[in-house]
Motif scaffolding. Structure first.
Motif, short mmCIF file in Angstrom:
data_model
loop_
_atom_site.label_atom_id
_atom_site.label_comp_id
_atom_site.label_asym_id
_atom_site.label_seq_id
_atom_site.Cartn_x
_atom_site.Cartn_y
_atom_site.Cartn_z
N SER A 103 -7.81 30.77 45.45
CA SER A 103 -7.85 31.19 44.29
C SER A 103 -6.68 32.02 43.87
O SER A 103 -6.13 32.69 44.60
N ILE A 104 -6.18 31.84 42.59
CA ILE A 104 -4.68 32.41 42.22
C ILE A 104 -4.83 33.42 41.64
O ILE A 104 -5.92 33.76 40.54
N ASP A 105 -4.66 34.53 42.30
CA ASP A 105 -4.74 36.03 41.85
C ASP A 105 -3.65 36.32 40.77
O ASP A 105 -4.05 37.20 39.86
N ASN A 106 -2.56 35.94 41.00
CA ASN A 106 -1.49 36.64 40.15
C ASN A 106 -0.30 35.66 40.06
O ASN A 106 -0.02 34.68 41.35
N LEU A 107 0.37 35.64 39.11
CA LEU A 107 1.63 34.67 39.02
C LEU A 107 2.77 35.57 38.11
O LEU A 107 2.46 35.86 37.00
N ASN A 108 3.73 35.76 38.83
CA ASN A 108 4.88 36.30 38.17
C ASN A 108 6.24 35.33 38.10
O ASN A 108 6.34 34.56 39.13
N ILE A 109 6.85 35.45 37.24
CA ILE A 109 8.02 34.72 36.73
C ILE A 109 9.23 35.82 36.92
O ILE A 109 9.52 36.53 36.21
N SER A 110 10.10 35.46 37.91
CA SER A 110 11.22 36.25 37.95
C SER A 110 12.42 35.56 37.23
O SER A 110 13.19 36.42 36.64
#
Length: 255
Positions: A103-110
């Motif tokens: 499961s994909i909990d979080n996606l951050n774009i640096s």
């Protein structure tokens, strides 16, 4: 008028001289009987050739031995397949194996932008939860795994899962950094900006993980677990919170 012949010129029959007996001609194919009468001709004798059997010290070889060898080989292969199939069925009912889920909990774009050469550079950080639903099976995550993010069949960035062991019915949270560089970035960046105006950006997150299965104390051959998660996010702006609006994952195993 007859001319008188002298006595010394007259022909007198010879006395005491017998003429040789006349022998009747016998045609070919006939013979005389004991009484001198010709016998009936015999029918011609027909000659028949009788084959003489020849015995060989070493009889000639034929394909019987080869056929027996092929039949034995096929029988052994079928028996082996039956044994392997029966073993697999027994193991399936005993251990009841299930694929791990993600499961994909979080996606951050640096970072997401264009370089000087107009290539697109992306740097993401994904928080993913791996779950082993099996009660009697452990999972070894081996080296060589890959986690990647795609947009319209173009890979934006990728990374690798760490090497670890996941026990029975265990949940493991992983933070995976992803980086990537794509050519023709200006065209791709324009498409992302237009899609971002709708507030729904489709992304495809793919997992390719080589794993080894542990059944009790037995470690089996390495297989690959493949996952394909379709995501819909609201934005891809760097340093902004990205909201995952939808997520749908499919799983399969590759030998």
């Amino acid at each position: 008028m007859s001319i008188p012949m002298a006595n010394h010129q007259r022909i007198h029959p010879a006395v005491g001289v017998e003429a040789p007996p006349t022998t009747p001609l016998v045609s070919r194919g006939s013979s005389l009987s004991e009484k001198g009468t010709p016998a009936r001709p015999h029918a011609p004798i027909q000659m028949r050739t009788v084959p003489i059997p020849v015995s060989h010290a070493n009889p000639p070889k034929n394909g019987t031995g080869c056929c027996k060898c092929i039949c034995w080989t096929i029988s052994l292969l079928v028996l082996l397949l039956v044994i392997v199939g029966a073993t697999a069925v027994i193991l399936y009912f005993v251990f009841q194996p299930k694929l791990p889920t993600y499961s994909i909990d979080n996606l951050n774009i640096s970072r997401l932008g264009l370089n000087i050469d107009m290539s697109l550079y992306a740097e993401f950080d994904v928080k993913i939860t791996s779950y082993n639903p099996n009660k009697k099976i452990g999972i070894y995550y081996e080296r060589g795994s890959q986690l990647s993010v795609w947009y319209t069949n173009t890979k934006l960035c990728d990374g690798s899962l760490p090497k670890f062991y996941q026990g029975h019915q265990n949940k493991t949270v992983l933070h995976v950094p992803l980086t990537g560089q794509t050519q023709y970035g200006s065209t791709l960046m324009t498409a992302l900006q237009q899609q971002q105006q709708t507030g729904q950006i489709p992304l495809d997150l793919k997992v390719d993980a080589p794993v080894s299965i542990k059944l009790g104390k037995l470690k089996l051959k390495k297989v690959r677990v493949l996952a394909d998660c379709l995501l819909v996010v609201d934005s891809l702006s760097a340093n902004n919170a990205v909201s995952i609006k939808a997520s749908n994952c499919r799983y399969r195993m590759k030998l």
